[in-house]
Write an enzyme that holds these catalytic residues in place. Structure first.
Site, PDB file in Angstrom:
ATOM      1  N   ARG A  29       0.868  -1.178   0.000  1.00 50.10           N
ATOM      2  CA  ARG A  29       0.000   0.000   0.000  1.00 50.10           C
ATOM      3  C   ARG A  29       0.906   1.229   0.000  1.00 50.10           C
ATOM      4  NH1 ARG A  29      -2.058  -3.492   4.120  1.00 50.10           N
ATOM      5  NH2 ARG A  29      -4.148  -4.299   3.640  1.00 50.10           N
TER       6      ARG A  29
ATOM      7  N   LYS B 238      -2.123  -2.235   7.897  1.00 52.03           N
ATOM      8  CA  LYS B 238      -3.310  -1.697   8.565  1.00 52.03           C
ATOM      9  C   LYS B 238      -3.402  -2.214   9.992  1.00 52.03           C
ATOM     10  CE  LYS B 238      -6.437  -0.790   4.683  1.00 52.03           C
ATOM     11  NZ  LYS B 238      -7.736  -1.148   4.077  1.00 52.03           N
TER      12      LYS B 238
ATOM     13  N   HIS C 156      -2.070   2.156  -5.830  1.00 54.18           N
ATOM     14  CA  HIS C 156      -2.767   0.899  -5.555  1.00 54.18           C
ATOM     15  C   HIS C 156      -2.852   0.015  -6.794  1.00 54.18           C
ATOM     16  CE1 HIS C 156      -4.459  -0.527  -1.818  1.00 54.18           C
ATOM     17  NE2 HIS C 156      -5.438  -1.137  -2.461  1.00 54.18           N
TER      18      HIS C 156
ATOM     19  N   ARG D 283      -0.278  -2.560  -6.666  1.00 53.79           N
ATOM     20  CA  ARG D 283      -0.626  -3.631  -5.716  1.00 53.79           C
ATOM     21  C   ARG D 283      -1.576  -4.622  -6.379  1.00 53.79           C
ATOM     22  NH1 ARG D 283      -1.125  -4.781  -0.094  1.00 53.79           N
ATOM     23  NH2 ARG D 283      -3.251  -5.156   0.640  1.00 53.79           N
TER      24      ARG D 283
ATOM     25  N   HIS E 148      -4.042  -9.214   3.784  1.00 52.26           N
ATOM     26  CA  HIS E 148      -5.508  -9.220   3.887  1.00 52.26           C
ATOM     27  C   HIS E 148      -5.929 -10.041   5.103  1.00 52.26           C
ATOM     28  CE1 HIS E 148      -6.148  -8.422  -0.706  1.00 52.26           C
ATOM     29  NE2 HIS E 148      -5.973  -7.305  -0.010  1.00 52.26           N
TER      30      HIS E 148
ATOM     31  N   TYR F 194      -9.129 -11.458  -6.859  1.00 51.65           N
ATOM     32  CA  TYR F 194      -8.114 -11.638  -7.898  1.00 51.65           C
ATOM     33  C   TYR F 194      -8.320 -12.935  -8.679  1.00 51.65           C
ATOM     34  CZ  TYR F 194      -6.057  -7.665  -5.651  1.00 51.65           C
ATOM     35  OH  TYR F 194      -5.876  -6.411  -5.135  1.00 51.65           O
TER      36      TYR F 194
END
Length: 299
Positions: free
Chosen positions: A149, A173, A245, A248, A271, A280
């Protein structure tokens, strides 16, 4: 129970127990503020403990009438559910009125990706004769090589580089750390940047451990990285609207197309849920459809 007291407790729960960032906490509290505004607008003002499912459904109709799009509504509902889950866990309520509250059905938008050719063109378009050239090239190599990110890129620390074993440690995150492999190209340009260019920059106090610095020796902003990538897209005449992004998404898509294990990709992207990574696989199916259309004699 008072709304403001409940909100204060919810904020502490998000920060201390869920370890969410200040931005995430602010978003949750902003969603709760909308419910408080709705509760205060009722003829008989609602309190956290008097809210029932019928009230929450009216609240959803209310935010819908304000013109909020389904994605915003879904995010607000998620915030409200988190709030009532906290009250239930904290024994301030003995039931959860949001348990049966449904979010609007969302169509998952497949993210834009870049081909390997486009990525090479963007990297080749960087002017290495400029002072910032090597830094910018290194940033894009690391963005794409590791699927970072933009916040993870600009906050990358020298002490978290383990280039001898081809890994970097990333703070993602919720301040969650993860180890991500880095390829030979990323390692090559990181070493060039750190040993040949960055050493000549006068570093500001407190920024000594930051990998990427501007000419004044301070860490870069997110906005700078966005603007740099937009300018490169214009240079090569790329019609897609891209951002940090996009690299990514391209990282994940190219791994899946190459046969990578979904769990491994989830781990590298950081994630929390495998369902986030599964988007994806849809991109991969779109790729397979394109191959059939382009190459099958009966298509």
């Amino acid at each position: 129970m008072d709304w403001q007291k409940a909100k204060k407790g919810f904020s502490s729960y998000l920060r201390l127990e869920k370890s969410l960032s200040a931005n995430s906490v602010g978003a949750y509290l902003g969603d709760l503020d909308k419910l408080i505004q709705f509760a205060d607008s009722k003829p008989v003002k609602l309190q956290p403990e008097t809210v029932v499912l019928k009230d929450l459904r009216e609240f959803i109709m209310w935010i819908n009438e304000l013109g909020m799009i389904p994605t915003s509504q879904a995010r607000i509902i998620s915030g409200i559910k988190a709030f009532y889950k906290y009250l239930l866990m904290d024994n301030q309520l003995n039931y959860d009125p949001s348990e049966l509250l449904e979010a609007p059905k969302l169509k998952r938008k497949l993210p834009d990706t870049l081909s390997i050719v486009d990525i090479d063109k963007l990297i080749d378009a960087i002017d290495l004769s400029k002072p910032e050239g090597m830094r910018n090239k290194t940033m894009i190599e690391v963005l794409y090589s590791c699927g970072l990110r933009v916040s993870e890129l600009i906050n990358l620390r020298i002490s978290n580089l383990y280039l001898d074993i081809e890994f970097i440690k990333v703070l993602g995150k919720g301040d969650k750390e993860r180890l991500v492999p880095i390829g030979s190209q990323g390692i090559k340009f990181l070493k060039l940047w750190l040993h040949d260019v960055r050493v000549h920059i006068p570093v500001q106090s407190g920024e000594e451990d930051m990998v990427f610095l501007n000419r004044r020796g301070k860490r870069l902003s997110r906005v700078y990285v966005f603007m740099m990538i937009k300018e490169l897209a214009e240079v090569i005449g790329l019609k897609k609207s891209i951002s940090p992004h996009t690299f990514r998404h391209s990282f994940a898509t190219h791994l899946i197309e190459g046969g990578a294990d979904l769990r491994a990709v989830q781990e590298m992207l950081g994630h929390e849920s495998i369902t986030t990574t599964e988007i994806y696989t849809h991109l991969d199916r779109e790729y397979l459809k394109t191959v059939i259309i382009d190459h099958h004699p009966r298509s």
